[in-house]
Design a protein around this motif. Structure first.
Motif, PDB file in Angstrom:
ATOM      1  N   PHE A 177      22.238  17.693  14.537  1.00 14.12           N
ATOM      2  CA  PHE A 177      22.484  16.929  15.754  1.00 14.12           C
ATOM      3  C   PHE A 177      23.452  17.654  16.682  1.00 14.12           C
ATOM      4  CE2 PHE A 177      24.371  13.470  18.264  1.00 14.12           C
ATOM      5  CZ  PHE A 177      23.264  12.679  18.591  1.00 14.12           C
ATOM      6  N   CYS A 178      24.400  18.382  16.095  1.00 12.19           N
ATOM      7  CA  CYS A 178      25.389  19.119  16.889  1.00 12.19           C
ATOM      8  C   CYS A 178      24.741  20.241  17.702  1.00 12.19           C
ATOM      9  CB  CYS A 178      26.462  19.702  15.987  1.00 12.19           C
ATOM     10  SG  CYS A 178      27.394  18.469  15.058  1.00 12.19           S
ATOM     11  N   SER A 179      23.559  20.670  17.270  1.00 10.91           N
ATOM     12  CA  SER A 179      22.826  21.735  17.966  1.00 10.91           C
ATOM     13  C   SER A 179      21.670  21.184  18.785  1.00 10.91           C
ATOM     14  CB  SER A 179      22.298  22.754  16.949  1.00 10.91           C
ATOM     15  OG  SER A 179      23.347  23.310  16.186  1.00 10.91           O
ATOM     16  N   GLY A 180      21.625  19.862  18.949  1.00 11.78           N
ATOM     17  CA  GLY A 180      20.583  19.248  19.768  1.00 11.78           C
ATOM     18  C   GLY A 180      19.343  18.833  19.020  1.00 11.78           C
ATOM     19  N   GLU A 181      19.338  18.944  17.685  1.00 12.74           N
ATOM     20  CA  GLU A 181      18.176  18.535  16.901  1.00 12.74           C
ATOM     21  C   GLU A 181      18.109  17.015  16.773  1.00 12.74           C
ATOM     22  OE1 GLU A 181      18.242  20.461  13.124  1.00 12.74           O
ATOM     23  OE2 GLU A 181      18.547  22.469  13.985  1.00 12.74           O
ATOM     24  N   THR A 182      16.901  16.501  16.669  1.00 16.34           N
ATOM     25  CA  THR A 182      16.709  15.068  16.491  1.00 16.34           C
ATOM     26  C   THR A 182      17.211  14.623  15.124  1.00 16.34           C
ATOM     27  OG1 THR A 182      14.769  15.050  17.924  1.00 16.34           O
ATOM     28  CG2 THR A 182      14.993  13.208  16.380  1.00 16.34           C
ATOM     29  N   PHE A 183      17.956  13.513  15.109  1.00 17.94           N
ATOM     30  CA  PHE A 183      18.325  12.880  13.848  1.00 17.94           C
ATOM     31  C   PHE A 183      17.471  11.637  13.677  1.00 17.94           C
ATOM     32  CE2 PHE A 183      20.624   9.639  11.442  1.00 17.94           C
ATOM     33  CZ  PHE A 183      20.934  10.339  10.280  1.00 17.94           C
ATOM     34  N   ASP A 184      16.768  11.562  12.547  1.00 17.63           N
ATOM     35  CA  ASP A 184      15.968  10.390  12.201  1.00 17.63           C
ATOM     36  C   ASP A 184      16.592   9.789  10.945  1.00 17.63           C
ATOM     37  OD1 ASP A 184      14.032   8.562  11.267  1.00 17.63           O
ATOM     38  OD2 ASP A 184      12.400   9.731  12.132  1.00 17.63           O
ATOM     39  N   VAL A 185      17.162   8.597  11.094  1.00 17.00           N
ATOM     40  CA  VAL A 185      17.880   7.985   9.979  1.00 17.00           C
ATOM     41  C   VAL A 185      16.979   7.784   8.772  1.00 17.00           C
ATOM     42  CG1 VAL A 185      17.460   5.581  10.668  1.00 17.00           C
ATOM     43  CG2 VAL A 185      19.549   6.177   9.412  1.00 17.00           C
ATOM     44  N   PRO A 231      24.702  10.227  12.908  1.00 13.07           N
ATOM     45  CA  PRO A 231      23.761  11.343  12.788  1.00 13.07           C
ATOM     46  C   PRO A 231      24.359  12.637  12.249  1.00 13.07           C
ATOM     47  CG  PRO A 231      24.444  11.081  15.063  1.00 13.07           C
ATOM     48  CD  PRO A 231      25.020   9.911  14.316  1.00 13.07           C
ATOM     49  N   ILE A 232      25.676  12.714  12.172  1.00 14.27           N
ATOM     50  CA  ILE A 232      26.320  13.908  11.628  1.00 14.27           C
ATOM     51  C   ILE A 232      26.900  13.585  10.249  1.00 14.27           C
ATOM     52  CG2 ILE A 232      28.017  15.740  12.036  1.00 14.27           C
ATOM     53  CD1 ILE A 232      27.929  14.866  15.044  1.00 14.27           C
ATOM     54  N   TYR A 233      27.720  12.543  10.196  1.00 14.20           N
ATOM     55  CA  TYR A 233      28.352  12.137   8.949  1.00 14.20           C
ATOM     56  C   TYR A 233      27.731  10.839   8.435  1.00 14.20           C
ATOM     57  CZ  TYR A 233      31.647  15.917   9.354  1.00 14.20           C
ATOM     58  OH  TYR A 233      32.197  17.185   9.428  1.00 14.20           O
ATOM     59  N   SER A 234      26.505  10.955   7.945  1.00 12.21           N
ATOM     60  CA  SER A 234      25.831   9.822   7.320  1.00 12.21           C
ATOM     61  C   SER A 234      26.135   9.814   5.830  1.00 12.21           C
ATOM     62  CB  SER A 234      24.323   9.889   7.555  1.00 12.21           C
ATOM     63  OG  SER A 234      23.778  11.021   6.892  1.00 12.21           O
ATOM     64  N   PHE A 235      25.875   8.664   5.205  1.00 10.49           N
ATOM     65  CA  PHE A 235      26.057   8.501   3.764  1.00 10.49           C
ATOM     66  C   PHE A 235      24.897   7.685   3.216  1.00 10.49           C
ATOM     67  CE2 PHE A 235      30.208   8.906   5.666  1.00 10.49           C
ATOM     68  CZ  PHE A 235      30.946   9.689   4.785  1.00 10.49           C
ATOM     69  N   ALA A 236      24.536   7.934   1.971  1.00  6.56           N
ATOM     70  CA  ALA A 236      23.582   7.084   1.260  1.00  6.56           C
ATOM     71  C   ALA A 236      24.370   6.274   0.246  1.00  6.56           C
ATOM     72  CB  ALA A 236      22.519   7.927   0.564  1.00  6.56           C
ATOM     73  N   VAL A 237      24.115   4.957   0.225  1.00  6.14           N
ATOM     74  CA  VAL A 237      24.955   4.051  -0.556  1.00  6.14           C
ATOM     75  C   VAL A 237      24.087   3.179  -1.452  1.00  6.14           C
ATOM     76  CG1 VAL A 237      26.807   2.351  -0.463  1.00  6.14           C
ATOM     77  CG2 VAL A 237      26.565   4.021   1.392  1.00  6.14           C
ATOM     78  N   LEU A 238      24.482   3.102  -2.719  1.00  8.68           N
ATOM     79  CA  LEU A 238      23.840   2.229  -3.697  1.00  8.68           C
ATOM     80  C   LEU A 238      24.863   1.231  -4.222  1.00  8.68           C
ATOM     81  CD1 LEU A 238      21.906   4.843  -5.888  1.00  8.68           C
ATOM     82  CD2 LEU A 238      20.850   3.144  -4.390  1.00  8.68           C
ATOM     83  N   GLY A 239      24.445  -0.004  -4.421  1.00  6.78           N
ATOM     84  CA  GLY A 239      25.319  -0.951  -5.094  1.00  6.78           C
ATOM     85  C   GLY A 239      25.847  -2.073  -4.226  1.00  6.78           C
ATOM     86  N   PHE A 244      28.785  15.048  21.264  1.00  2.57           N
ATOM     87  CA  PHE A 244      27.512  15.695  20.977  1.00  2.57           C
ATOM     88  C   PHE A 244      26.398  14.720  21.344  1.00  2.57           C
ATOM     89  CE2 PHE A 244      30.623  17.513  18.120  1.00  2.57           C
ATOM     90  CZ  PHE A 244      30.363  18.875  18.178  1.00  2.57           C
ATOM     91  N   THR A 245      25.414  15.205  22.106  1.00  4.51           N
ATOM     92  CA  THR A 245      24.306  14.369  22.559  1.00  4.51           C
ATOM     93  C   THR A 245      22.987  14.992  22.133  1.00  4.51           C
ATOM     94  OG1 THR A 245      25.573  13.636  24.490  1.00  4.51           O
ATOM     95  CG2 THR A 245      23.186  13.325  24.561  1.00  4.51           C
ATOM     96  N   ALA A 246      22.115  14.170  21.537  1.00  7.84           N
ATOM     97  CA  ALA A 246      20.816  14.652  21.067  1.00  7.84           C
ATOM     98  C   ALA A 246      19.901  13.452  20.835  1.00  7.84           C
ATOM     99  CB  ALA A 246      20.977  15.470  19.783  1.00  7.84           C
ATOM    100  N   PRO A 247      18.617  13.694  20.595  1.00 13.59           N
ATOM    101  CA  PRO A 247      17.693  12.581  20.300  1.00 13.59           C
ATOM    102  C   PRO A 247      18.033  11.921  18.969  1.00 13.59           C
ATOM    103  CG  PRO A 247      16.487  14.541  21.006  1.00 13.59           C
ATOM    104  CD  PRO A 247      17.889  14.979  20.755  1.00 13.59           C
ATOM    105  N   TYR A 248      17.841  10.600  18.907  1.00  9.63           N
ATOM    106  CA  TYR A 248      18.169   9.803  17.722  1.00  9.63           C
ATOM    107  C   TYR A 248      17.028   8.828  17.479  1.00  9.63           C
ATOM    108  CZ  TYR A 248      20.976   6.769  14.633  1.00  9.63           C
ATOM    109  OH  TYR A 248      21.461   6.042  13.573  1.00  9.63           O
ATOM    110  N   VAL A 249      16.577   8.732  16.236  1.00  9.70           N
ATOM    111  CA  VAL A 249      15.525   7.786  15.860  1.00  9.70           C
ATOM    112  C   VAL A 249      16.100   6.812  14.841  1.00  9.70           C
ATOM    113  CG1 VAL A 249      13.218   7.498  14.888  1.00  9.70           C
ATOM    114  CG2 VAL A 249      13.741   9.520  16.278  1.00  9.70           C
TER     115      VAL A 249
END
Length: 264
Positions: free
Chosen positions: A74-82, A108-116, A178-183
């Motif tokens: 995302f910092c380089s302009g790439e699309t982030f798709d959650v 979009p940069i500092y995401s986390f996956a969470v269980l529980g 930072f600005t980029a496409p987000y889904v």
């Protein structure tokens, strides 16, 4: 190590991993952020899935397992798709990200996956600043969560230090957008802007947090042990925050160094 030596290495079992996590101080009901290197653990019976199973067994149904799924495109302009943008933080993190039970923190940069137990609460976060007061890093303090580092240096794992830097303020970092496409999770796309408290490259600031980690150890805030073939460390986020904030300085030494060649 030659091929014969590699073949002679015994694989660690899921039960042995759970025992190691318990010995470090991880327990039932804990919320824990895990920074990890599967390779460093060595051979595991059942592979990566067994490591995650051992972690879940140790914290129980009341616990929460948090894995960093950071991706810097995302910092380089790439699309982030959650829904599909992969983690760049290793095999274990990607395994949790793709677990149908997991909820993802949507930055979009500092995401986390969470269980529980706290997964739904984590998924409701809508922070725009990477390390802000409304970020998952802040939740680690609120939840009295633990941070586990397996097979990595502090410098290659402890992003939490940057949260302390942003909250307490420092002169060697500044806020950058930072600005980029987000889904989003529904497939809706838009252009979005997020911020990060970045190091000052023009001054030659280089992240170097190993000395702060060593200070945490000297002050007794870190339990050190082994998981498989790897060194492992466990600490409480609240302790890390308090000690880091108390020792935060704008002078090189504990959290950064100056390398003029990096700014050229």
């Amino acid at each position: 190590m030659d091929e014969l030596g590699a073949a002679d290495r015994s694989a660690v079992s899921e039960q042995s991993l759970a025992d190691a996590f318990t010995e470090l101080g991880l327990g039932d009901g804990d919320a824990v952020l895990v920074h990890s290197s599967l390779k460093a653990i060595g051979p595991v019976e059942g592979g990566a899935a067994a490591v995650i199973a051992a972690l879940e067994r140790t914290i129980g149904v009341a616990g929460t397992l948090i894995m960093p799924t950071f991706n810097f495109g995302f910092c380089s302009g790439e699309t982030f798709d959650v829904r599909s943008t992969p983690s760049q933080m290793g095999v274990l993190t990607e395994l949790v990200r793709t677990d149908p039970r997991a909820r993802r923190v949507r930055h979009p940069i500092y995401s986390f996956a969470v269980l529980g137990a706290l997964a739904e609460e984590a998924a409701r976060l809508r922070n725009f600043s990477s390390y802000g007061a409304d970020s998952l890093f802040a939740k680690l303090v609120e939840w009295d969560a633990k941070i586990m580092v397996i097979g990595l240096s502090y410098n290659n794992s402890m992003t939490f230090f940057h949260y302390v830097e942003e909250m307490e303020g420092c002169k060697y970092r500044y806020m950058k957008s930072f600005t980029a496409p987000y889904v989003d999770e529904l497939g809706n796309g838009s252009e979005r802007t997020y911020t990060m408290f970045v190091r000052d490259l023009e001054r030659g600031v280089v992240t170097a947090v190993d000395p702060m980690g060593e200070l945490l150890e000297r002050e007794g805030a870190v339990v050190c042990g082994e998981v498989g073939e790897s060194a492992a460390r466990l600490m409480r986020a609240r302790d890390v925050y308090a000690i880091t904030a108390r020792n935060l300085t704008d002078q090189p030494g504990l959290l950064f160094r100056i390398d003029i060649s990096d700014s050229l």
